[in-house]
Structures are given as structure tokens and as C-alpha cells.
Design a protein around this motif. Sequence first.
Motif, short mmCIF file in Angstrom:
data_model
loop_
_atom_site.label_atom_id
_atom_site.label_comp_id
_atom_site.label_asym_id
_atom_site.label_seq_id
_atom_site.Cartn_x
_atom_site.Cartn_y
_atom_site.Cartn_z
N LYS A 284 38.33 50.34 1.05
CA LYS A 284 37.43 50.49 1.75
C LYS A 284 36.17 50.12 0.95
CE LYS A 284 34.66 53.74 4.98
NZ LYS A 284 34.69 55.05 5.48
N VAL A 285 35.99 50.70 -0.22
CA VAL A 285 35.27 50.30 -1.15
C VAL A 285 34.99 48.88 -1.32
CG1 VAL A 285 34.33 50.57 -3.40
CG2 VAL A 285 34.99 52.48 -2.04
N GLY A 292 29.75 42.47 1.86
CA GLY A 292 28.29 42.92 1.50
C GLY A 292 27.63 43.98 2.46
N ILE A 293 28.59 44.88 2.93
CA ILE A 293 28.16 46.17 3.49
C ILE A 293 27.54 46.98 2.67
CG2 ILE A 293 28.76 47.74 5.07
CD1 ILE A 293 31.12 46.01 5.94
N ALA A 294 26.16 47.14 2.80
CA ALA A 294 25.36 48.03 1.95
C ALA A 294 25.57 49.56 2.28
CB ALA A 294 23.90 47.54 1.74
N GLN A 295 26.62 49.95 2.63
CA GLN A 295 26.68 51.51 3.43
C GLN A 295 27.56 52.14 2.13
OE1 GLN A 295 25.44 52.60 6.14
NE2 GLN A 295 26.10 51.12 7.90
N ASN A 296 27.42 53.36 2.08
CA ASN A 296 28.08 54.37 1.43
C ASN A 296 29.68 54.36 1.94
OD1 ASN A 296 29.34 56.83 0.33
ND2 ASN A 296 27.49 57.14 -0.26
N PRO A 300 31.76 56.33 8.21
CA PRO A 300 33.19 55.84 9.10
C PRO A 300 33.01 54.52 9.41
CG PRO A 300 31.69 57.43 10.27
CD PRO A 300 31.20 57.43 8.96
N LEU A 301 34.13 53.67 8.93
CA LEU A 301 34.06 52.44 9.30
C LEU A 301 34.99 52.11 10.69
CD1 LEU A 301 34.06 49.32 8.79
CD2 LEU A 301 35.97 49.78 7.24
N MET A 302 34.69 51.52 11.57
CA MET A 302 35.19 51.42 13.14
C MET A 302 35.49 50.04 13.02
SD MET A 302 34.36 53.12 16.05
CE MET A 302 34.32 52.24 17.97
N VAL A 303 36.87 49.46 13.34
CA VAL A 303 36.90 48.21 13.44
C VAL A 303 37.66 47.68 14.63
CG1 VAL A 303 37.16 47.95 10.58
CG2 VAL A 303 39.47 48.19 12.39
N MET A 304 37.63 46.16 15.03
CA MET A 304 38.33 46.01 16.20
C MET A 304 38.92 44.31 15.42
SD MET A 304 36.62 46.04 19.92
CE MET A 304 37.63 45.32 20.81
N LEU A 329 27.68 55.12 11.36
CA LEU A 329 29.02 54.34 11.26
C LEU A 329 28.70 52.79 10.95
CD1 LEU A 329 30.03 52.26 13.79
CD2 LEU A 329 30.67 54.61 14.59
N HIS A 330 29.80 52.17 10.46
CA HIS A 330 29.51 50.75 10.32
C HIS A 330 30.82 50.00 11.29
CE1 HIS A 330 27.97 46.96 8.54
NE2 HIS A 330 29.24 46.79 8.79
N PHE A 331 30.26 49.00 12.08
CA PHE A 331 31.56 48.56 12.90
C PHE A 331 31.72 46.98 12.41
CE2 PHE A 331 32.47 46.02 16.68
CZ PHE A 331 33.41 46.79 17.29
#
Length: 488
Positions: A284-285, A292-296, A300-304, A329-331
Motif C-alpha cells: 500500500k505504501v 503520487g497519492i499524498a495520503q497517509n 483506508p484505500l478503496m478500489v474498483m 478514504l482514498h478511492f
Amino acid sequence: MGKRLNILFIAPEAVPFAKTGGLADVAGVMPQVMARSESVSLMLPGYRTDGIRSAGASELDKFPVRIGAEVYLATISKAVVSDGFSVFFIANDFFFARDFLYGDDSGDYPDNFTRFLFFQKAVLEFVRRSSLRFDIVHCNDWQTAMVPLYMRTGADADFFKQVRTVFSIHNLGYQGIFNADSFKDADLPPEYFSPDSLEFFGKLNCMKAGIIYSDRLVTVSPTYAREILLPEKGFGLDGLLRKHAHKLTGILNGVDYSRWDPAVDPLIGHSYSAGAMAGKKKNKVELFARLGIAQNARVPLMVMISRISEQKGMGLLLQLLPLLLQEDLHFVFLGVGDRAWTQKMQELASRHTQSMTFLNRFDEKMAHRLEASADILFMPSIYEPCGLNQIYALKYGTVPLVRATGGLEDSVQEFAMETRRGTGFKFSGDSVDDALRAVQVALRCYADGDLWQQIQRNGMEMDFSWERVVPEYLDLYSNILAEGPPHE
Ligand code: ADP
């Protein structure tokens, strides 16, 4: 042990040769597992894909196939994949040397009827000319649905008298419907263009041939097998399917754990398993850094991972996302497909660059990476015959959040707080509120680390391997063979 069965699979796509969706996973892997105890052949169109180019097939036969007034040359080549498993490619460059299998982003290729009619006629002609003999011919989706009909008519009827046919419906939403004038190319007596046969509201419907003329019908989950008998999910064929319901079975697809298991998956950076989960966090990291996702990575990472089409719930998704993205969350969406929906996704993504990433491509490696990095896999499909991604997700400790339909209903068990059993989260109906509520329940569980690990473990312990599924198919084949040819 009885004698080995000779089984012929006919499919429009199969891994690792050519793939647009789940059918390819099924058609590529199930025959291979079956070939451990039976003799199995797979016949595919000879597309010009890397997978087919590198199959190392050698040319076997070449002959003309007549379609209407035209004659096309079929070139057959064969690759032996493993002991007992051969793959045959039916090539004609005019039909199959194209950039895509069925069409591009402006729609289906206009000559798809002719392309797949050629394929099916060539398959049957090749079988007649070769020394191959089969007990079972198993066809998949509309591109192969005329085969059971041809095997019961005209000159072929006698030749194939002893052969039993199975037709699998992987998605009733794609029936192969063409203008009435296509029928003349099918080379069938005029009575076959009637509502009892191939006609469908004045058009030609290929899937009807598979439903009516095969000895057995299979669809890819028990719930979907029930749903397609109802008008709501029957796409106009529910009446016909009810008439043939006695020969319909629902068998949930298996998955290939040699390719889809985080303990052995070569496409992911860090392997992991239920007992040693550290790799998942590292993936995930890395993914966040790569995209380039600037999230900690705590977020939570949600994907499709999905074709972009109405069926996959794009309508609900686009209504839900603005609300969803207010949550912590990040999608990430990985997918290609319909142009209009793609555009809407692009617009939305450009407005939410901080919390959403849209990867508009077909990318096998990224699909594996997302399964290995994500916390939640979202599948809001309007209908889903089986669905594979949610089954892969279970093994990757990625908790599925799905609409309770078809194979999603059959493969995901709702997590129950009291018993701590269950593998994911579900919602029903088309209400955005219900979907959002399910997401919020999932996020609350995610916030409780122990609880979340329990859900992950429950999923990772599930076994959806083909080894468990293949015996069901072999039983089905044995049953039809025991029944013998149907009486005229
Ligand atoms: P369907 O067959 O209806 O498309 P499934 O869930 O049964 O849906 O199967 C989809 C398959 O295609 C999965 O193996 C999934 O990983 C893969 N897939 C879908 N879209 C993409 C994409 N953009 N890139 C890579 N793989 C994809």
C-alpha cells in the motif's frame, strides 16, 4: 476410474491468450484443471494478441469456409499447453487481426456476427476433418452459441449424434443480436428464423441458439441462475429460460490461486499471507508513492477494478462518489470501457485529485497491485453473473463491499459483529443511501484494527479453487452422457 472424457471447450477468449473479462479467466483455467483427469481441447479465435503470438502454436490445417456468397480461408494452429490439454487457434487475419477482440471505444465491430459465425463454422469443419473426437462440446457465450444448433441440423447432425453439448451463459446481457438479414449467412432452413428458434423481435439472437439447442445450460453462480428466470434480470429471455429451466444449473466459478494469491503472486512487490500480513501494508505504501497519492497509508484505500459499463454500477458509483469522498478514504478506479461513463469519471476525478485516482487503462499488473494494496474492493454491479474480482479480493485480505446480486451474493458473506463471522459487506437495491451506509459500516470496522483483521482472515481462509469446482462439471458431463442422445 472410468475412461478419460474427451472434452472440447469453445470460447471467444481465454487467458493467457486473449482477455477482456472474467470469461477469459474461466475458459483459460478450468480446462487446464480438468485436463489433469480428462483430455481437453480449447478452441479460440486466432486474434493477433501477444498471448497468442507467444503460444508457440504450429500450423495444422488450412481450408475454405463459406459464409453467404463469400469464401474465407481458415488457418488452424495448435499449441500443447500441458499433458492432456491442447489449444487450437482458428485464424483469419481479415476477421481477427484487429486491435481489440470485439470492438473499440466507439462500439462493437459491425461485422461481429460474420466474424464469430466464421469461427464457429471453422471449428465444426476442422473437427470433421481432423481425427479429434469428443464426448462433450462445451460452448461459452453468444460467440459460440450457434455450435449446439449446427451440431443438431443438416449434414452435421449424424456426425455429431453421440456428442453432448453444454452451453455456458457468462453474461446474459450480451446476446449477440443482429439484423434479420444476417440470418441468410447462417445457412439454415427458413423455419429457424421464427420466435421458437433464433428470431427475437424481428432480429437474429445468437444466444437463443445456445439456450434452445444445447443439452445442458450452465450459468456461473446459483443466484444468477435464479435471477435470469425473472423479467428484471432476464434481458427478454427469461420466458425462454423458464421453459428450459429443467436443464439449467448455476455453478460458481473458481479462481486460479497460482496467479491470484498474495503468497505467490509475482506481479506484486511484497508477498504476504494470513499469518504474515506485513507485506500488504508495504504494498500500500509503495502504491501510494507510485501513484503520487499524498495520503497517509493509514487512510483506508478503496478500489474498483472493472469494465466501465452500466452493468458495473457506474450510475450508482457516480452518485455515491461525491458523498464517499467526504469520508476519510482514498478511492482508486482501474478500468476501461464506455466512452460517456469514462468522461464522467474523468470529470469527477479532476475535481477530487486529493482523494481519488482514475487509472483509465487495462493493466493486468496494476490489477494485481491494487488487490494486494487495497483495504476494500467495491463492486456495486447492477447484476453480476459471477464476478471474479471479489473472489480474488478475499484471498488478498481486501474486504469486498458489494451489491447483493448474482455471484456477489454467493461469494461474499455479510460480516456479523456478534459472531465475528462473514467476509465482507453487502447492500441491496439502487439506493445511494444504502450503499453509503454499507461503506460507513465497513469504515467503522476498519477503524477497529482487530475486527478488521478478523474479517480479512475470514476471507483469506475461503477456498474458491477450480479444484473444488471441476468435479461439479465432471458430474454434469457424466450425467448427460448417461442420459444418452435425446429422443427426436
Ligand atoms: P467481467 O467479466 O464482467 O468483466 P469479472 O469480475 O468476472 O467481470 O472479471 C473481470 C476480470 O477482468 C478480472 O480478472 C479483472 O481483474 C480484470 N480486469 C477488468 N478490468 C481490468 C483492467 N482495467 N485492467 C486489468 N484487469 C482488469
